[in-house]
Write a protein that holds these residues in place. Structure first.
Motif, mmCIF file in Angstrom:
data_model
loop_
_atom_site.group_PDB
_atom_site.id
_atom_site.type_symbol
_atom_site.label_atom_id
_atom_site.label_comp_id
_atom_site.label_asym_id
_atom_site.label_seq_id
_atom_site.Cartn_x
_atom_site.Cartn_y
_atom_site.Cartn_z
ATOM 1 N N GLY A 56 -16.944 -0.121 -21.933
ATOM 2 C CA GLY A 56 -16.831 -1.209 -20.971
ATOM 3 C C GLY A 56 -16.442 -2.543 -21.584
ATOM 4 O O GLY A 56 -16.129 -3.474 -20.858
ATOM 5 N N GLN A 57 -16.471 -2.676 -22.906
ATOM 6 C CA GLN A 57 -16.095 -3.944 -23.536
ATOM 7 C C GLN A 57 -14.589 -4.136 -23.560
ATOM 8 O O GLN A 57 -14.108 -5.248 -23.612
ATOM 9 N N LEU A 58 -13.860 -3.054 -23.563
ATOM 10 C CA LEU A 58 -12.402 -3.127 -23.563
ATOM 11 C C LEU A 58 -11.872 -2.481 -22.292
ATOM 12 O O LEU A 58 -12.542 -1.696 -21.651
ATOM 13 N N GLY A 59 -10.633 -2.785 -21.982
ATOM 14 C CA GLY A 59 -9.998 -2.127 -20.855
ATOM 15 C C GLY A 59 -10.354 -2.767 -19.528
ATOM 16 O O GLY A 59 -10.779 -3.909 -19.455
ATOM 17 N N VAL A 60 -10.169 -2.010 -18.483
ATOM 18 C CA VAL A 60 -10.360 -2.524 -17.136
ATOM 19 C C VAL A 60 -11.612 -1.934 -16.510
ATOM 20 O O VAL A 60 -12.040 -0.848 -16.855
ATOM 21 N N ARG A 61 -12.148 -2.657 -15.558
ATOM 22 C CA ARG A 61 -13.324 -2.182 -14.815
ATOM 23 C C ARG A 61 -12.941 -2.009 -13.361
ATOM 24 O O ARG A 61 -12.094 -2.708 -12.839
ATOM 25 N N GLY A 62 -13.584 -1.085 -12.702
ATOM 26 C CA GLY A 62 -13.339 -0.874 -11.288
ATOM 27 C C GLY A 62 -11.959 -0.317 -11.013
ATOM 28 O O GLY A 62 -11.356 -0.576 -9.977
ATOM 29 N N TYR A 63 -11.458 0.492 -11.923
ATOM 30 C CA TYR A 63 -10.117 1.059 -11.845
ATOM 31 C C TYR A 63 -10.013 2.022 -10.657
ATOM 32 O O TYR A 63 -10.885 2.847 -10.439
ATOM 33 N N GLU A 64 -8.932 1.884 -9.868
ATOM 34 C CA GLU A 64 -8.661 2.826 -8.787
ATOM 35 C C GLU A 64 -7.165 2.871 -8.520
ATOM 36 O O GLU A 64 -6.443 1.916 -8.788
ATOM 37 N N ILE A 65 -6.710 3.995 -8.000
ATOM 38 C CA ILE A 65 -5.315 4.140 -7.606
ATOM 39 C C ILE A 65 -5.266 4.163 -6.085
ATOM 40 O O ILE A 65 -5.936 4.974 -5.451
ATOM 41 N N VAL A 66 -4.469 3.257 -5.510
ATOM 42 C CA VAL A 66 -4.304 3.171 -4.061
ATOM 43 C C VAL A 66 -2.890 3.650 -3.752
ATOM 44 O O VAL A 66 -1.930 3.193 -4.371
ATOM 45 N N ARG A 67 -2.777 4.569 -2.800
ATOM 46 C CA ARG A 67 -1.480 5.169 -2.481
ATOM 47 C C ARG A 67 -0.970 4.702 -1.125
ATOM 48 O O ARG A 67 -1.756 4.389 -0.235
ATOM 49 N N GLY A 68 0.346 4.690 -0.988
ATOM 50 C CA GLY A 68 0.975 4.336 0.276
ATOM 51 C C GLY A 68 2.211 5.189 0.511
ATOM 52 O O GLY A 68 2.752 5.787 -0.415
ATOM 53 N N ARG A 69 2.647 5.234 1.771
ATOM 54 C CA ARG A 69 3.793 6.066 2.135
ATOM 55 C C ARG A 69 4.557 5.390 3.267
ATOM 56 O O ARG A 69 3.957 4.767 4.150
ATOM 57 N N SER A 70 5.877 5.535 3.247
ATOM 58 C CA SER A 70 6.709 5.018 4.323
ATOM 59 C C SER A 70 7.828 6.015 4.600
ATOM 60 O O SER A 70 8.534 6.428 3.681
ATOM 61 N N ASP A 71 7.958 6.421 5.871
ATOM 62 C CA ASP A 71 9.023 7.318 6.311
ATOM 63 C C ASP A 71 9.971 6.533 7.208
ATOM 64 O O ASP A 71 9.516 5.859 8.140
ATOM 65 N N VAL A 72 11.268 6.593 6.918
ATOM 66 C CA VAL A 72 12.249 5.942 7.791
ATOM 67 C C VAL A 72 13.343 6.937 8.147
ATOM 68 O O VAL A 72 13.598 7.893 7.424
ATOM 69 N N THR A 73 13.973 6.700 9.299
ATOM 70 C CA THR A 73 15.062 7.537 9.791
ATOM 71 C C THR A 73 16.292 6.669 9.998
ATOM 72 O O THR A 73 16.205 5.589 10.588
ATOM 73 N N ASN A 74 17.423 7.135 9.492
ATOM 74 C CA ASN A 74 18.709 6.474 9.680
ATOM 75 C C ASN A 74 18.689 5.004 9.230
ATOM 76 O O ASN A 74 19.139 4.114 9.939
ATOM 77 N N GLN A 75 18.139 4.777 8.042
ATOM 78 C CA GLN A 75 18.030 3.421 7.490
ATOM 79 C C GLN A 75 18.680 3.358 6.105
ATOM 80 O O GLN A 75 18.797 4.369 5.414
ATOM 81 N N ILE A 76 19.053 2.154 5.695
ATOM 82 C CA ILE A 76 19.571 1.943 4.343
ATOM 83 C C ILE A 76 18.426 1.593 3.385
ATOM 84 O O ILE A 76 18.419 2.022 2.238
ATOM 85 N N PHE A 77 17.451 0.820 3.871
ATOM 86 C CA PHE A 77 16.321 0.374 3.033
ATOM 87 C C PHE A 77 15.020 1.012 3.483
ATOM 88 O O PHE A 77 14.845 1.336 4.655
ATOM 89 N N ASN A 78 14.113 1.164 2.548
ATOM 90 C CA ASN A 78 12.760 1.626 2.836
ATOM 91 C C ASN A 78 11.837 0.872 1.888
ATOM 92 O O ASN A 78 12.203 0.596 0.740
ATOM 93 N N SER A 79 10.671 0.492 2.336
ATOM 94 C CA SER A 79 9.728 -0.199 1.459
ATOM 95 C C SER A 79 8.298 0.155 1.835
ATOM 96 O O SER A 79 8.002 0.506 2.973
ATOM 97 N N VAL A 80 7.450 0.058 0.840
ATOM 98 C CA VAL A 80 6.015 0.247 1.050
ATOM 99 C C VAL A 80 5.287 -0.770 0.174
ATOM 100 O O VAL A 80 5.630 -0.958 -0.999
ATOM 101 N N ALA A 81 4.345 -1.473 0.811
ATOM 102 C CA ALA A 81 3.515 -2.453 0.103
ATOM 103 C C ALA A 81 2.093 -1.918 0.074
ATOM 104 O O ALA A 81 1.518 -1.640 1.124
ATOM 105 N N ILE A 82 1.554 -1.770 -1.103
ATOM 106 C CA ILE A 82 0.203 -1.243 -1.269
ATOM 107 C C ILE A 82 -0.695 -2.381 -1.716
ATOM 108 O O ILE A 82 -0.458 -2.988 -2.763
ATOM 109 N N SER A 83 -1.703 -2.690 -0.936
ATOM 110 C CA SER A 83 -2.619 -3.790 -1.261
ATOM 111 C C SER A 83 -3.866 -3.275 -1.951
ATOM 112 O O SER A 83 -4.402 -2.222 -1.590
#
Length: 145
Positions: A56-83
């Motif tokens: 616990g003296q080195l590195g990060v605390r409270g580590y977690e991976i948060v996932r996100g997904r975005s599905d688009v149809t007939n688009q040029i751009f796609n984006s997902v923002a994960i908070s």
């Protein structure tokens, strides 16, 4: 008298010097050190390893991976923002397309970066022609304190 004192001083200092040289290699350990004898100024920078520190003296605390997904149809751009959750900051992140890439068309990842002062991670894709895309992203979040 001066010569006698000088001879005594040389004799005593020579003995002390010799005694220091006669200390066996690796003979001074934790038991011989006084409390707080080894301080930061006595340790060469970058000379310690991770195993030299408590958990616990080195590195990060409270580590977690948060996932996100975005599905688009007939688009040029796609984006997902994960908070990240309150009190955590993004220390890394990434993502990619789940539906495959059409050579010369995409979608290709064009943005992968933190946003909101490190409060999350943004992934964006772009393609040459409008089409369907599935974008999967993740943020690696850790305690900000």
């Amino acid at each position: 008298m001066v010569i006698a004192c000088l001879a005594l001083l040389i004799a005593l200092s020579g003995t002390s010097y010799a005694d220091v040289l006669n200390v066996p290699f690796n003979s001074v350990g934790t038991r011989q050190l006084k409390a707080d004898a080894v301080v930061s100024s006595k340790v060469t920078n970058h000379s310690l390893l991770a195993v030299d520190f408590k958990s616990g003296q080195l590195g990060v605390r409270g580590y977690e991976i948060v996932r996100g997904r975005s599905d688009v149809t007939n688009q040029i751009f796609n984006s997902v923002a994960i908070s990240c959750s309150t009190g955590k900051r993004a220390v890394g992140g990434g993502g990619g397309t789940a539906g495959g890439i059409v050579p010369g068309d995409g979608p290709y990842v064009v943005v992968s970066q933190p946003f909101d002062g490190g409060g999350g991670w943004l992934i964006q894709t772009a393609r040459k022609l409008p089409g369907d895309s599935v974008l999967l992203g993740y943020a690696i979040c850790a305690d900000s304190s």
